[in-house]
Structure formats: structure tokens, C-alpha cells
Design a protein around this motif. Structure first.
Motif, PDB file in Angstrom:
ATOM      1  N   GLY A   1      72.196 -11.470  15.263  1.00 50.65           N
ATOM      2  CA  GLY A   1      71.288 -11.732  16.375  1.00 50.65           C
ATOM      3  C   GLY A   1      70.099 -10.796  16.444  1.00 50.65           C
ATOM      4  N   HIS A   2      70.150  -9.715  15.685  1.00 47.04           N
ATOM      5  CA  HIS A   2      69.007  -8.798  15.667  1.00 47.04           C
ATOM      6  C   HIS A   2      68.661  -8.450  14.213  1.00 47.04           C
TER       7      HIS A   2
ATOM      8  N   THR B   1      75.477  -9.240  17.915  1.00 52.87           N
ATOM      9  CA  THR B   1      74.526  -8.135  18.017  1.00 52.87           C
ATOM     10  C   THR B   1      73.526  -8.488  19.106  1.00 52.87           C
ATOM     11  N   PRO B   2      73.503  -7.709  20.195  1.00 55.42           N
ATOM     12  CA  PRO B   2      72.699  -8.102  21.356  1.00 55.42           C
ATOM     13  C   PRO B   2      71.204  -7.966  21.111  1.00 55.42           C
ATOM     14  N   ARG B   3      70.463  -8.804  21.783  1.00 53.15           N
ATOM     15  CA  ARG B   3      68.998  -8.688  21.781  1.00 53.15           C
ATOM     16  C   ARG B   3      68.520  -8.058  23.074  1.00 53.15           C
ATOM     17  N   PHE B   4      69.307  -8.183  24.145  1.00 57.90           N
ATOM     18  CA  PHE B   4      68.767  -7.973  25.482  1.00 57.90           C
ATOM     19  C   PHE B   4      69.367  -6.793  26.231  1.00 57.90           C
ATOM     20  N   ARG B   5      70.433  -6.229  25.728  1.00 50.20           N
ATOM     21  CA  ARG B   5      71.231  -5.351  26.565  1.00 50.20           C
ATOM     22  C   ARG B   5      70.409  -4.269  27.254  1.00 50.20           C
ATOM     23  N   LYS B   6      69.578  -3.576  26.472  1.00 47.61           N
ATOM     24  CA  LYS B   6      68.855  -2.447  27.071  1.00 47.61           C
ATOM     25  C   LYS B   6      68.002  -2.883  28.247  1.00 47.61           C
ATOM     26  N   MET B   7      67.291  -3.984  28.033  1.00 49.36           N
ATOM     27  CA  MET B   7      66.414  -4.467  29.090  1.00 49.36           C
ATOM     28  C   MET B   7      67.228  -4.871  30.305  1.00 49.36           C
ATOM     29  N   ASP B   8      68.332  -5.529  30.042  1.00 44.79           N
ATOM     30  CA  ASP B   8      69.127  -6.090  31.123  1.00 44.79           C
ATOM     31  C   ASP B   8      69.725  -5.005  32.006  1.00 44.79           C
ATOM     32  N   LEU B   9      70.154  -3.932  31.366  1.00 49.25           N
ATOM     33  CA  LEU B   9      70.811  -2.863  32.135  1.00 49.25           C
ATOM     34  C   LEU B   9      69.802  -1.890  32.730  1.00 49.25           C
TER      35      LEU B   9
ATOM     36  N   LEU C   1      68.622 -15.114  29.001  1.00 50.27           N
ATOM     37  CA  LEU C   1      69.892 -14.709  29.634  1.00 50.27           C
ATOM     38  C   LEU C   1      70.244 -15.598  30.822  1.00 50.27           C
TER      39      LEU C   1
ATOM     40  N   GLY D   1      71.541 -18.408  15.322  1.00 46.71           N
ATOM     41  CA  GLY D   1      72.012 -17.032  15.274  1.00 46.71           C
ATOM     42  C   GLY D   1      70.933 -16.020  14.920  1.00 46.71           C
ATOM     43  N   VAL D   2      69.713 -16.485  14.617  1.00 41.21           N
ATOM     44  CA  VAL D   2      68.644 -15.591  14.144  1.00 41.21           C
ATOM     45  C   VAL D   2      67.581 -15.447  15.232  1.00 41.21           C
ATOM     46  N   PHE D   3      67.567 -14.318  15.910  1.00 39.92           N
ATOM     47  CA  PHE D   3      66.607 -14.067  16.993  1.00 39.92           C
ATOM     48  C   PHE D   3      66.551 -15.270  17.943  1.00 39.92           C
TER      49      PHE D   3
ATOM     50  N   LEU E   1      62.272  -6.052  23.597  1.00 41.74           N
ATOM     51  CA  LEU E   1      63.708  -5.799  23.571  1.00 41.74           C
ATOM     52  C   LEU E   1      64.094  -4.513  22.864  1.00 41.74           C
TER      53      LEU E   1
ATOM     54  N   ALA F   1      73.060 -15.143  20.150  1.00 41.51           N
ATOM     55  CA  ALA F   1      73.295 -13.762  20.606  1.00 41.51           C
ATOM     56  C   ALA F   1      73.151 -13.667  22.120  1.00 41.51           C
TER      57      ALA F   1
ATOM     58  N   GLU G   1      76.075 -12.345  24.572  1.00 38.62           N
ATOM     59  CA  GLU G   1      75.796 -11.204  25.440  1.00 38.62           C
ATOM     60  C   GLU G   1      76.099 -11.550  26.902  1.00 38.62           C
TER      61      GLU G   1
ATOM     62  N   SER H   1      78.670  -5.645  18.664  1.00 38.66           N
ATOM     63  CA  SER H   1      79.775  -5.507  19.620  1.00 38.66           C
ATOM     64  C   SER H   1      80.845  -6.564  19.384  1.00 38.66           C
TER      65      SER H   1
ATOM     66  N   LEU I   1      78.836  -9.548  29.255  1.00 39.65           N
ATOM     67  CA  LEU I   1      78.466  -8.887  30.511  1.00 39.65           C
ATOM     68  C   LEU I   1      78.948  -9.651  31.737  1.00 39.65           C
TER      69      LEU I   1
END
Lengths: 254, 254
Positions: B129-130, B245-253, A59, A84-86, A141, A90, A94, B232, A98
Motif C-alpha cells: 500500500g505504500h 502498509t498504511p498510507r494514512f495513519r500519521k495524518m489520521d492520528l 478513510l 493494492g498500489v497507492f 501522507l 490499504a 487501515e 502492520s 483503527l
């Protein structure tokens, strides 16, 4: 000067699997951004700046790339395989979602690449010839319980399964737990593929059966693939076996 | 003369997404074999023989390619996208498995390519992305009940889902049934992507919501992608939205 951000999949490793689209985008960039070992794969170019960072910095790296793009730089963010794959695509989107609203006006292009999963498949035959899924075992994650639910669902529904981030020092038992899940739904002779450094000179690929699959075979660079109930082995005298998942068998034998 | 069979993924369509490995393999071939429109994408080369056949002819085409290879020809079998994904690689290995034992001694190489799925993803952002899966809706090769079970499993486990062979004249209602399954597990605003001719000059991509997804939008050349609960949309004034498709959102927030 108008900036541009290009997110590029470099393919699994071999230079002959880098697309011309990726090569052009790299040549046009003023700045190359990414995880160190991937940046190192980009051919050196006079005057181009390189920004290498650690694996866990997705990030922050994304924000840095977006800031430079805002300043008018031509930024190439590189990933191994398909971006685009892991990977970085993404993370960039993101960061846009944000971050600063002005980033939504930037020109951002994703250049697809040959993914590790398909490179591994091609090296052993055609194990992904029928319905398949890709699951990351990293619980940095997402909660491990979500991952376990997905493993059960995928195993029960008889997908061929590719496991990314199959092993790390921080979670030595995750792959063992995953194999335990698959053993509930698949027979012991189901093919399992361990593949490291695919298409690199030090490529190492082992095809074993699920009953003999040893989780400690995998390290951070290993992709693990588990066959469906249909995945078959073609043994060959004195040569590596081929692995494939048929599309036609039932119809053909009917 | 020793024959060789190379199974080649030509990528989604754009020449700049054909890998150098694929281009070299095509240049070395004495014979190009495949579905007509894919053979037509191979640059003309003096002295090279071309063998085009119909879309439904995969196993016969495979046997023909293997026979020519046995006779010492350098045969290139071409597929669109990646040859290992619902394409010719599995058909060739199935023909080997069921056919002449001597075919197991042939040299067979698979050259991976940029798959349609990843090309579509790159064109709209990073929807894959996920964790994701790929399912063919064609029931030529498996019972529709198996397909429905897989759709339920994938939807319930919250994968992003790519649908191949999403529509055909022979099964006009399959995609509608698939959307009905997804609506049981996903909200109406889940992003759905319809993509046709990706990377071709006549590329057409529509991003809609699941509640508005009209199955009749898809034809034989359309790949359909359905987001997970995390997928999203980033809306942009006067420009096409991005989907990721986020990988990080939960961790980030957190």
C-alpha cells in the motif's frame, strides 16, 4: 444476510484489461463504492446502488463501505489499476485496524488488477524488466524529507523508478526536485517516460531524456518513469521508439 | 502475410485473472512460445503450434519468436504474471536491440497482466500500500555485490520489498544473506510473507516475523515479501491475519 466487501482493481482503463474476477465481483455487488470517475467505469446494473465520493475521502469512504458490509450488503470498492498500489485496499485495512473490532470478522477479499505502472511499461516496451521501485510524491501522507531520502536511495541503487502522484497544484515543484535528485546519479540521456490516461482512447505517452525532462509536462493523471543506468532506447525509423531495461546484456556479451 | 509478435502476461495462475486482452491475443496466435509450464496454461486450440522451452532459454526463445514473426506468423510469447516483470518482454526487446535490424520494423505488442507480486499482496491484504520495490536475487544476470547494495539501499530507505527468484539450488544462501541485511534495519517483528503458487489450487502463503523467517521455506516458485517499518498485522480470532502498509495513519492520528 452475510455481507461481503470486495476491493477491486479495475485496471488502467481499457475494458479488455478488466479481469473476469473483477467483472464477476462487480456483478455480484449490491453497492459500488469509490472515487467518482472510477465508479463511472463500472457497467450499469439495475438495482445496484452507487456511492461516489471525492478523491481525498479514502478513510471515510472505507468506513462507509465497512458499515454497509456489517449490515449485510455485498459491497464492491473500486480503484483504478491495482487496488493494492497507492489505492483503496490499504485504506480499507487501515480503517479495519483503527475501527470497530467486529469489522475483523467481516469477509474481505481483494481482487488484484493490472496496475498503471505495468500498463505504461507495456505500452513502451519493457522498462521495468529489471529491479524497480514505486514511490508516491504526495506529501499529504508522509514528510517530503522522507520522500527525498527514498528518491536518493532509489537513484543511487540504480532502480528503475515509477513516480505516482507526480504532480499536483498543491506541490508544483516536487517533480522538479525529484528530477534534480536523479540528475545527480544518472546521465542526461537516461530515458524518462511521461504517461497519461494509459490504455484510454486519449492515452498520451512521451519518452524524453532526463536532461530534457520538463516537470510541467506532468499533471495529476500522469505517471512518470525514470530509467536505470541500463535502460535503453531502440529507435525505429518513422515509428515510436521502444524502451527496455535488459536482463541479459552482460552475460550475453561476455 | 504480415507477422505480429504479442508478449502476453497470463497472470499468476487462476483463469479468472487472465485479462480478456490476453485471451483474445492467444486466440489469434498461430504459434505459442514460452517456458513449458506457461505454454501448458494456454487453452488448446486446433491448428495452433506450441513451442515450449526450458526456463534458461529466454534469449534463444526470443530470437526464435522474432524469426517466426519475420516469416509472417502471429506469435504469442507467454509469461506468468506480468510479462514485463523479470520475464519475457525485456528478453524480446533485448533480442531486437542486439539482433537483425529488420526486426525493428516488426509489429510487437505487450499485453500487461496481473503480476505475482500484486496477486500475493491481494491474498494477504495490502502490504504494498505504500512505497515498494522489486528485486531479483538471481545473480545469473548481475553480480551478487550489486544485489547486496540494492538490498541495503531498499532496507535503509524503508521500502516494502518483493524478492523474485528468492531461492534456487544454485544459490541456497542468498535469501539468508538478504534476511541478514533486513535485520540490520528492521525490527524482529517486521512481517515477512512467503507465497507459493498464488491463485493456484495449491496456493501456500505464510506470514511470519523477520526474526523467525526461515530461508529454507522458499523454493524456486516462492515470492518473498518483507514489510517496511510501517507494515502492520491485523490479527483475527480463528482466521488468517491481514497484512497491510498504511498510507494514512500519521495524518489520521495527528
Amino acid at each position: 444476510m452475510t455481507g461481503k466487501l470486495t476491493i477491486i482493481g479495475l485496471g488502467p482503463g481499457a475494458p479488455e484489461l478488466v479481469t473476469p474476477a473483477a467483472a464477476s465481483a462487480l456483478a455480484e455487488a449490491t453497492d459500488i463504492v469509490g472515487y467518482g470517475p472510477y465508479v463511472d467505469r463500472v457497467p450499469f446494473r439495475e438495482g445496484q446502488r452507487r456511492h461516489s465520493s471525492d478523491n481525498r475521502e479514502e478513510l471515510n469512504r472505507s468506513r462507509h463501505a465497512l458499515q454497509m458490509t456489517s449490515q449485510g450488503r455485498k459491497v464492491a470498492v473500486v480503484s483504478s489499476g491495482d487496488a493494492g498500489v497507492f489505492a483503496m485496499a490499504a485504506a480499507i485495512f487501515e480503517a479495519v485496524d483503527l475501527g470497530d473490532r467486529a469489522w475483523r470478522d467481516l469477509e474481505i477479499e481483494v481482487v488484484p488488477g493490472v496496475s498503471a505502472m505495468f500498463a505504461v511499461a507495456s505500452a513502451v516496451g519493457a522498462p521495468l524488466g529489471h529491479d524497480f521501485c514505486a514511490i508516491s510524491l504526495s506529501n499529504n501522507l508522509k514528510p517530503w524529507s522522507v520522500i527525498l531520502d527514498r528518491l536518493h536511495a532509489a537513484a543511487k541503487a540504480d532502480f528503475v523508478i515509477s513516480l505516482y502522484n507526480a504532480a499536483s497544484k498543491a506541490r508544483p515543484d516536487h517533480l522538479a526536485q525529484a528530477f534534480d535528485v536523479f540528475r545527480k546519479y544518472r546521465t542526461g540521456d537516461t530515458p524518462v517516460i511521461f504517461a497519461s490516461a494509459v490504455s484510454h482512447p486519449d492515452q498520451k505517452i512521451d519518452v524524453v531524456s532526463l536532461k530534457d525532462a520538463d516537470p510541467s509536462r506532468a499533471d495529476m493523471r500522469t505517471l512518470v518513469m525514470i530509467g536505470s543506468s541500463m535502460t535503453s532506447i531502440i529507435s525505429r525509423p518513422e515509428k515510436a521508439s521502444w524502451v527496455y531495461t535488459p536482463r541479459f546484456r552482460k552475460m550475453d556479451l561476455a
